[in-house]
Design a protein around this motif. Structure first.
Motif, PDB file in Angstrom:
ATOM      1  N   GLN A 148       0.832  -1.198   0.000  1.00 56.45           N
ATOM      2  CA  GLN A 148       0.000   0.000   0.000  1.00 56.45           C
ATOM      3  C   GLN A 148       0.873   1.258   0.000  1.00 56.45           C
ATOM      4  N   PRO A 149       0.890   2.025  -1.097  1.00 58.34           N
ATOM      5  CA  PRO A 149       1.733   3.224  -1.148  1.00 58.34           C
ATOM      6  C   PRO A 149       1.530   4.199   0.020  1.00 58.34           C
ATOM      7  N   PRO A 150       0.286   4.446   0.473  1.00 57.21           N
ATOM      8  CA  PRO A 150       0.141   5.385   1.598  1.00 57.21           C
ATOM      9  C   PRO A 150       0.867   4.913   2.863  1.00 57.21           C
ATOM     10  N   ARG A 171       3.523   2.897   2.927  1.00 61.59           N
ATOM     11  CA  ARG A 171       4.972   3.023   2.686  1.00 61.59           C
ATOM     12  C   ARG A 171       5.414   4.451   2.944  1.00 61.59           C
ATOM     13  N   MET A 172       4.631   5.410   2.477  1.00 62.03           N
ATOM     14  CA  MET A 172       4.968   6.821   2.703  1.00 62.03           C
ATOM     15  C   MET A 172       4.990   7.138   4.193  1.00 62.03           C
ATOM     16  N   ALA A 173       3.990   6.675   4.915  1.00 58.02           N
ATOM     17  CA  ALA A 173       3.922   6.936   6.354  1.00 58.02           C
ATOM     18  C   ALA A 173       5.094   6.280   7.083  1.00 58.02           C
ATOM     19  N   LYS A 183       8.025   5.458   5.869  1.00 59.85           N
ATOM     20  CA  LYS A 183       9.267   6.157   5.537  1.00 59.85           C
ATOM     21  C   LYS A 183       9.383   7.449   6.343  1.00 59.85           C
ATOM     22  N   SER A 184       8.263   8.137   6.558  1.00 54.68           N
ATOM     23  CA  SER A 184       8.276   9.359   7.365  1.00 54.68           C
ATOM     24  C   SER A 184       8.683   9.058   8.801  1.00 54.68           C
ATOM     25  N   ARG A 209      12.403   8.341   8.879  1.00 59.76           N
ATOM     26  CA  ARG A 209      13.202   9.559   8.679  1.00 59.76           C
ATOM     27  C   ARG A 209      13.285  10.436   9.921  1.00 59.76           C
ATOM     28  N   GLU A 265      12.571   0.861  -0.810  1.00 61.40           N
ATOM     29  CA  GLU A 265      11.216   0.403  -0.532  1.00 61.40           C
ATOM     30  C   GLU A 265      10.847  -0.651  -1.560  1.00 61.40           C
ATOM     31  N   GLU A 315       7.171  -3.107  -2.888  1.00 60.25           N
ATOM     32  CA  GLU A 315       5.724  -3.263  -2.753  1.00 60.25           C
ATOM     33  C   GLU A 315       5.287  -4.716  -2.787  1.00 60.25           C
TER      34      GLU A 315
END
Length: 124
Positions: free
Chosen positions: A9-11, A13-15, A17-18, A21, A31, A33
């Motif tokens: 799920q891209p959302p 993965r973004m969360a 990664k945040s 970081r 990353e 998928e």
């Protein structure tokens, strides 16, 4: 610590990664998928830590974890999913994962605790 984030799920993965970081001492190096991509990325990037979703099409996170931990014993895999810790699929126990984190609880301190091997990370 170098971190590979694996989730279909891209959302998320973004969360994830945040979170990585903003956690001191942790750095996202890649990353993926799918479980297949995770295996390729571990070979290419040699991360210290893999944050692995369980439910993905193709090779699921548990099988990918099993393959990674057998081929790369120095790589730590932390499972991330929406299961409660007591409800993890039965084959998870033999996959070689180091800790389990419920996605709703994932944050910098939980990440550090999981890396340090504290039981707080697996209370999901």
């Amino acid at each position: 610590m170098s971190v590979l984030v694996v989730d279909d799920q891209p959302p998320f993965r973004m969360a994830a990664k945040s979170v990585v970081r903003v956690t001191p001492g942790f750095d996202v190096v890649g990353e993926a998928e799918s479980g297949e991509q995770a295996l390729e990325q571990v070979e290419a990037l040699a991360p210290d830590l893999v944050l692995m979703d369980i439910n993905m099409p193709g090779i699921n996170g548990i099988e990918a974890t099993r393959r990674i931990t057998q081929a790369h014993p120095g790589v730590t895999v932390v499972l991330l999913s929406t299961y409660q810790a007591d409800d993890l699929p039965g084959d998870a126990a033999t996959s070689g994962f180091a800790a389990y984190i419920n996605k709703e609880e994932f944050g910098p301190q939980v990440l550090k605790d999981a890396w340090n091997g504290r039981s707080a990370a697996s209370t999901g």
